[in-house]
Design a protein around this motif. Sequence first.
Motif, PDB file in Angstrom:
ATOM      1  N   ALA A  58       0.828  -1.208   0.000  1.00 43.36           N
ATOM      2  CA  ALA A  58       0.000   0.000   0.000  1.00 43.36           C
ATOM      3  C   ALA A  58       0.860   1.254   0.000  1.00 43.36           C
ATOM      4  O   ALA A  58       0.566   2.231  -0.707  1.00 43.36           O
ATOM      5  CB  ALA A  58      -0.933  -0.018   1.202  1.00 43.36           C
ATOM      6  N   ARG A  59       1.931   1.241   0.796  1.00 47.58           N
ATOM      7  CA  ARG A  59       2.802   2.415   0.862  1.00 47.58           C
ATOM      8  C   ARG A  59       3.569   2.608  -0.449  1.00 47.58           C
ATOM      9  O   ARG A  59       3.766   3.737  -0.901  1.00 47.58           O
ATOM     10  CB  ARG A  59       3.791   2.281   2.025  1.00 47.58           C
ATOM     11  N   LEU A  60       4.020   1.522  -1.047  1.00 46.02           N
ATOM     12  CA  LEU A  60       4.746   1.623  -2.315  1.00 46.02           C
ATOM     13  C   LEU A  60       3.831   2.129  -3.429  1.00 46.02           C
ATOM     14  O   LEU A  60       4.253   2.926  -4.274  1.00 46.02           O
ATOM     15  CB  LEU A  60       5.344   0.270  -2.690  1.00 46.02           C
ATOM     16  N   ALA A  61       2.587   1.662  -3.427  1.00 44.23           N
ATOM     17  CA  ALA A  61       1.633   2.140  -4.428  1.00 44.23           C
ATOM     18  C   ALA A  61       1.379   3.636  -4.244  1.00 44.23           C
ATOM     19  O   ALA A  61       1.294   4.402  -5.223  1.00 44.23           O
ATOM     20  CB  ALA A  61       0.329   1.352  -4.336  1.00 44.23           C
ATOM     21  N   LEU A  62       1.264   4.069  -2.987  1.00 46.91           N
ATOM     22  CA  LEU A  62       1.087   5.495  -2.709  1.00 46.91           C
ATOM     23  C   LEU A  62       2.311   6.281  -3.151  1.00 46.91           C
ATOM     24  O   LEU A  62       2.192   7.343  -3.773  1.00 46.91           O
ATOM     25  CB  LEU A  62       0.837   5.702  -1.216  1.00 46.91           C
ATOM     26  N   HIS A 172       6.894   4.397   5.637  1.00 50.09           N
ATOM     27  CA  HIS A 172       5.678   4.278   6.445  1.00 50.09           C
ATOM     28  C   HIS A 172       5.256   5.607   7.074  1.00 50.09           C
ATOM     29  O   HIS A 172       4.379   5.617   7.940  1.00 50.09           O
ATOM     30  CB  HIS A 172       5.860   3.208   7.515  1.00 50.09           C
ATOM     31  N   TYR A 173       5.866   6.704   6.652  1.00 51.00           N
ATOM     32  CA  TYR A 173       5.426   8.017   7.121  1.00 51.00           C
ATOM     33  C   TYR A 173       3.962   8.241   6.722  1.00 51.00           C
ATOM     34  O   TYR A 173       3.490   7.694   5.720  1.00 51.00           O
ATOM     35  CB  TYR A 173       6.267   9.117   6.485  1.00 51.00           C
ATOM     36  N   PRO A 174       3.231   9.073   7.472  1.00 52.44           N
ATOM     37  CA  PRO A 174       1.877   9.455   7.035  1.00 52.44           C
ATOM     38  C   PRO A 174       1.914  10.041   5.621  1.00 52.44           C
ATOM     39  O   PRO A 174       2.943  10.554   5.174  1.00 52.44           O
ATOM     40  CB  PRO A 174       1.458  10.505   8.065  1.00 52.44           C
ATOM     41  N   GLU A 175       0.801   9.982   4.945  1.00 54.79           N
ATOM     42  CA  GLU A 175       0.753  10.341   3.527  1.00 54.79           C
ATOM     43  C   GLU A 175       1.379  11.698   3.218  1.00 54.79           C
ATOM     44  O   GLU A 175       2.206  11.816   2.304  1.00 54.79           O
ATOM     45  CB  GLU A 175      -0.700  10.320   3.046  1.00 54.79           C
ATOM     46  N   LEU A 216      -2.301  17.503  -1.160  1.00 53.73           N
ATOM     47  CA  LEU A 216      -3.406  17.305  -0.217  1.00 53.73           C
ATOM     48  C   LEU A 216      -4.709  17.867  -0.766  1.00 53.73           C
ATOM     49  O   LEU A 216      -5.783  17.287  -0.562  1.00 53.73           O
ATOM     50  CB  LEU A 216      -3.069  17.955   1.117  1.00 53.73           C
ATOM     51  N   ALA A 217      -4.625  18.985  -1.460  1.00 55.05           N
ATOM     52  CA  ALA A 217      -5.838  19.618  -1.975  1.00 55.05           C
ATOM     53  C   ALA A 217      -6.455  18.845  -3.123  1.00 55.05           C
ATOM     54  O   ALA A 217      -7.684  18.852  -3.289  1.00 55.05           O
ATOM     55  CB  ALA A 217      -5.525  21.045  -2.428  1.00 55.05           C
ATOM     56  N   THR A 218      -5.638  18.151  -3.913  1.00 51.25           N
ATOM     57  CA  THR A 218      -6.147  17.536  -5.141  1.00 51.25           C
ATOM     58  C   THR A 218      -6.116  16.016  -5.166  1.00 51.25           C
ATOM     59  O   THR A 218      -6.827  15.406  -5.954  1.00 51.25           O
ATOM     60  CB  THR A 218      -5.355  18.047  -6.365  1.00 51.25           C
ATOM     61  N   GLN A 219      -5.302  15.393  -4.296  1.00 47.87           N
ATOM     62  CA  GLN A 219      -5.103  13.949  -4.391  1.00 47.87           C
ATOM     63  C   GLN A 219      -5.452  13.171  -3.129  1.00 47.87           C
ATOM     64  O   GLN A 219      -5.715  11.978  -3.196  1.00 47.87           O
ATOM     65  CB  GLN A 219      -3.626  13.647  -4.742  1.00 47.87           C
ATOM     66  N   ALA A 220      -5.418  13.818  -1.987  1.00 43.49           N
ATOM     67  CA  ALA A 220      -5.551  13.108  -0.712  1.00 43.49           C
ATOM     68  C   ALA A 220      -6.990  13.113  -0.203  1.00 43.49           C
ATOM     69  O   ALA A 220      -7.816  13.944  -0.602  1.00 43.49           O
ATOM     70  CB  ALA A 220      -4.630  13.742   0.330  1.00 43.49           C
ATOM     71  N   GLY A 221      -7.265  12.187   0.703  1.00 36.18           N
ATOM     72  CA  GLY A 221      -8.565  12.133   1.356  1.00 36.18           C
ATOM     73  C   GLY A 221      -8.613  13.056   2.555  1.00 36.18           C
ATOM     74  O   GLY A 221      -7.593  13.594   3.003  1.00 36.18           O
TER      75      GLY A 221
END
Length: 368
Positions: A58-62, A172-175, A216-221
């Motif tokens: 999941a982290r690598l995909a992110l 593994h840092y937060p997004e 964060l404005a365009t890609q994150a939840g």
Amino acid sequence: MRRRAAAWACVVLAAALSGCTSAAYYWQSVQGHLALMNAARPVDELLADPATPADLKARLALARRIRAFAVSDLALPDNASYHRYSDLKRRAAVWNVAAAPPYSLTLRRWCFPIVGCVGYRGYYDEADARALAAELQAREGLEVRVYGVPAYSTLGWLNWAGGDPLLSTFIHYPEGELARMVFHELAHQVVYVGDDTLFNESYATAVERLGVQRWLATQAGESARRAYAAFDAHRREFRELARETRGELAAVYEQKTAPAPARQALEAMKSEAMARFRQRYAALKAQWAAAGAPFDGYDRWVAEANNAFFGVQAAYDDLVPAFEALFAREGGDWPRFHAAVRALARLPKAERLAQLRALAVDYRFDSW
């Protein structure tokens, strides 16, 4: 806190040609970076491997999404870096040593072929870093800081060999923090000026901040935005406190040329400034707790704070408002912004600093 490592192959060659006597230091750099590179596996291969843990996938995909965004939206380099992953099985990529005199915030500098002079010296073995710090304290009476850094940049010199990999030290840092790390390190592949750590780090820090805002404005939840906002609020308030304390200490140290009998008073003023710093940090922590957002992540930093700590922090902070102002002047256009930074990099050091200082005075980024 992040630092640049030399492009080791070029550094070692230059050191050999110049008759460098620090062969052991350069050799540990070669061995350390080779081990990091040899441990790297392509991200696509890891994602397709059933043995790769689900959380790492999941982290690598992110990280792959963040890497693509860096190219498409931030005009950062589209090259080999950050398409592979290395599990270092340790808590830091390298350990840096910084040092400063008792009455100065100016860091001791070490000079290297290719990359010039910087205010730190990095080691792949923490014990080696601490040994140098102890030597600097005992032999030169310097205040020292040893700190682990999660990543470093080879400045694009090794993209032909696979580039800089993603590392277990930050994957593994937060997004928002993961995006920040990737953007910062890629910025060093856009512009890097030898002998000007303040320019390099402030530019990369501005890129990370501006880039994360857009991510964060365009890609994150929403959850990622909330988590980043909470952490970044603590960071900004602490950095402002550190900036204010640097100013107080700098004013004290301007008096260091006073006659020897006055040194006792100078030491007292320094101690008072450091005590105020710790008291204000305690008040800041109480404020965070009262607001329902307790945070103690800076406790160790504050407990160990000295001139070396403040000197390192200054390199990442002092010119950031100026680069943010430059971004606004260029209309928020990333290619134009990077081009403007390259133009500044070609100027004499004093001239580019003067231009950046003028930008910072005339502009407040948060009004853009």
